[in-house]
Design a protein around this motif. Structure first.
Motif, PDB file in Angstrom:
ATOM      1  N   GLU A  44      -1.156   4.072  53.211  1.00 28.17           N
ATOM      2  CA  GLU A  44      -1.988   2.891  52.377  1.00 28.17           C
ATOM      3  C   GLU A  44      -3.406   2.691  52.565  1.00 28.17           C
ATOM      4  N   GLY A  45      -4.000   3.296  53.789  1.00 27.17           N
ATOM      5  CA  GLY A  45      -5.307   3.337  53.878  1.00 27.17           C
ATOM      6  C   GLY A  45      -5.674   4.211  54.963  1.00 27.17           C
ATOM      7  N   GLU A  46      -6.962   4.122  55.418  1.00 30.88           N
ATOM      8  CA  GLU A  46      -7.472   4.738  56.486  1.00 30.88           C
ATOM      9  C   GLU A  46      -6.842   4.607  57.723  1.00 30.88           C
ATOM     10  N   VAL A  47      -6.617   5.432  58.647  1.00 32.95           N
ATOM     11  CA  VAL A  47      -6.287   5.540  59.957  1.00 32.95           C
ATOM     12  C   VAL A  47      -7.190   5.636  60.988  1.00 32.95           C
ATOM     13  N   GLN A 234      -9.442  -6.260  56.200  1.00 30.29           N
ATOM     14  CA  GLN A 234      -9.602  -4.729  55.541  1.00 30.29           C
ATOM     15  C   GLN A 234      -9.284  -3.818  56.823  1.00 30.29           C
ATOM     16  N   ILE A 235      -9.181  -4.386  57.842  1.00 28.81           N
ATOM     17  CA  ILE A 235      -8.459  -3.635  59.116  1.00 28.81           C
ATOM     18  C   ILE A 235      -7.325  -4.450  59.822  1.00 28.81           C
ATOM     19  N   THR A 272       7.157  -1.655  59.865  1.00 29.59           N
ATOM     20  CA  THR A 272       7.151  -2.794  60.054  1.00 29.59           C
ATOM     21  C   THR A 272       6.013  -3.543  59.380  1.00 29.59           C
ATOM     22  N   LEU A 273       5.189  -3.143  59.593  1.00 28.28           N
ATOM     23  CA  LEU A 273       3.819  -3.684  59.093  1.00 28.28           C
ATOM     24  C   LEU A 273       3.831  -3.482  57.477  1.00 28.28           C
ATOM     25  N   GLY A 281       3.987 -11.855  50.861  1.00 23.43           N
ATOM     26  CA  GLY A 281       3.477 -11.753  49.664  1.00 23.43           C
ATOM     27  C   GLY A 281       1.909 -11.136  49.676  1.00 23.43           C
ATOM     28  N   MET A 282       1.671 -10.287  50.398  1.00 26.96           N
ATOM     29  CA  MET A 282       0.107  -9.563  50.451  1.00 26.96           C
ATOM     30  C   MET A 282       0.598  -8.152  50.027  1.00 26.96           C
ATOM     31  N   SER A 283      -0.595  -7.458  49.850  1.00 24.27           N
ATOM     32  CA  SER A 283      -0.579  -6.005  49.299  1.00 24.27           C
ATOM     33  C   SER A 283      -1.020  -5.251  50.717  1.00 24.27           C
ATOM     34  N   ALA A 284      -0.613  -4.066  51.043  1.00 25.02           N
ATOM     35  CA  ALA A 284      -1.054  -3.403  51.896  1.00 25.02           C
ATOM     36  C   ALA A 284      -1.908  -1.926  51.519  1.00 25.02           C
ATOM     37  N   GLN A 285      -2.290  -2.285  50.298  1.00 24.07           N
ATOM     38  CA  GLN A 285      -3.018  -1.129  49.768  1.00 24.07           C
ATOM     39  C   GLN A 285      -4.489  -1.023  50.012  1.00 24.07           C
TER      40      GLN A 285
END
Length: 441
Positions: A44-47, A234-235, A272-273, A281-285
């Motif tokens: 979904e995003g940076e690690v 963002q993080i 789990t995250l 109701g949020m987006s992980a992207q």
């Protein structure tokens, strides 16, 4: 564990004993393994892999990790300076911990490091110093999620539940104050609220505990989001405390059960995250995932090398053997007598191919009781045999003390067949250098 092509007994001859040694190959391998695992499980995003500098605060070690792209968690001016000298990119430094003073906050803002807030006072300091520097402070809120949905005792302090320990610990913003800060930050001009930080520590290896931590963290994020008009971090930094690969932690009481592998832990945390973010109701992207596996990155990179200096043998009404070595619990960050279970594994390096034949106590060199290994089987021991303690790469050397005015050991870095000092051994002059004698005495 991989320990290069240098024979341990040759290292002992070249550098003397006692001495800590770090494998560069193992260090790089561990970091790359964590980076690959979490990148694979969090598309979904940076690690961001940010091993805490306290696990091994050595400049050369940090430069190796910096070459690999690591960030780090730091506490206070000393660790921040170590990170900078270790070539950690400022934007990859997370300034954590309680009781940050104005000077530290100003330094962090000025160089562009990230600040993890631990109290309302720190938010005000960031706004004031940001205004003074005309720079926005990049901040995260350190949360104290409510883990009352699990009834599990702490491996570290088994007298108490993990829910109690995570609430009573001083670190993190009390939730009531957190919501007040979330409301206040909306009107601040020099604050850039980019993230969330949480750190449970090494309280448990049980998957259900980590699932509770993540879900309840996201639950708090959702409450903050409402207060901040739909803000999304963002993080998300889930901190450290993950069990090391060999599952040999020196500072826990409850042992004897197997924890998740790094891959299994990554699946637990990321799945789990992901599901919790969706649940609320949020987006992980686009959300970056940060973790701080200091123990897990460093544990099996290090060994401690000592020498047998004296042998004693009692026979008669009481039969007992002792092997006295030139190291100490004071150098190893542990205390007490290990009658129940040893804190480390060991081998006799110059007799690794010899069968155990005798039962011995391996004891340290100070005036304390110093039973490092109680009634363990060893080959026939002689003076000058080399005793190697394994898995001493994390939290061991930085906890060394000068009890009995003993100089602390140095540290060497080993790569292939090359070994070099990266921290010189102390001298007695070093130990006494801070003493000041008034002229009148």
């Amino acid at each position: 564990m991989h320990f290069e092509d240098c024979a341990v007994h040759d290292l002992a001859k070249q550098f003397g004993t006692p001495v800590f040694a770090v494998s560069e190959t193992q260090l790089r391998s561990n970091f790359r393994n964590y980076s690959q695992i979490y990148t694979r499980h969090w598309p979904e995003g940076e690690v961001l892999i940010m091993p805490s500098i306290k696990a091994n605060p050595n400049i050369a070690v940090r430069r190796i990790l910096s070459e690999e792209g690591a960030g780090c968690d730091v506490f206070g001016f000393g660790e921040l300076e170590c990170a900078l000298r270790g070539n950690v990119a400022p934007e990859k430094i997370s300034v954590n911990g309680s009781i940050k003073d104005r000077e530290l906050v100003r330094k962090a803002i000025d160089i562009g490091a990230h600040i993890v807030l631990d109290s309302p006072r720190e938010l005000d300091l960031c706004e004031e110093e940001g205004r003074s520097l005309n720079k926005r402070a990049s901040i995260s809120f350190r949360l104290k999620p409510d883990l009352s949905d699990i009834d599990t005792v702490s491996d570290y302090v088994p007298e108490f539940s993990i829910h109690f320990m995570t609430q009573v610990v001083k670190y993190g913003i009390p939730t009531r104050e957190l919501m007040e800060m979330a409301h206040a930050v909306r009107d601040m001009q020099y604050i850039d609220p980019v993230g969330i930080h949480v750190h449970m520590g090494r309280h448990s290896k049980r998957p259900e505990v980590w699932r509770s931590l993540v879900r309840n963290t996201v639950k708090l994020i959702a409450e903050i989001s409402k207060t901040m008009d739909g803000w999304t971090p963002q993080i998300i930094n889930l901190g450290g405390g993950m069990p090391s690969r060999f599952d040999l932690d020196t500072d826990v009481t409850i042992k004897g059960y197997v924890g998740p592998t790094p891959e299994e832990m990554a699946v637990i945390l990321t799945s789990t995250l992901r599901s919790s973010i969706e649940e609320f109701g949020m987006s992980a992207q686009g959300i970056a995932l940060a973790i701080e596996p200091g123990r897990a990155i460093h544990c099996d990179t290090g060994i401690h090398i000592a020498k047998v200096c004296n042998l004693k043998n009692e026979q008669g009404s009481f039969n007992h053997r002792w092997a006295e070595i030139d190291s100490s619990q004071m150098f190893l960050g542990v205390g007490g007598a290990n009658f129940d279970s040893s804190k480390f594994e060991f081998l006799i390096a110059n007799k690794a191919d010899k069968a155990p034949r005798e039962t011995t106590d391996i004891v340290g060199m100070t005036c304390n009781l110093e039973v490092l290994f109680y009634q363990v089987m060893t080959p026939d021991l002689e003076v000058d045999d080399i005793v190697t303690l394994l898995y001493t790469g994390s939290y061991i050397e930085p906890c060394a003390q000068n009890f009995n005015a003993l100089p602390r050991p140095g540290m060497i870095l080993v790569k292939d067949d090359i070994a070099e000092w990266i921290k010189r051994p102390e001298t007695v002059d070093d130990v006494l250098a801070r003493d000041v004698v008034p002229e009148r005495i």
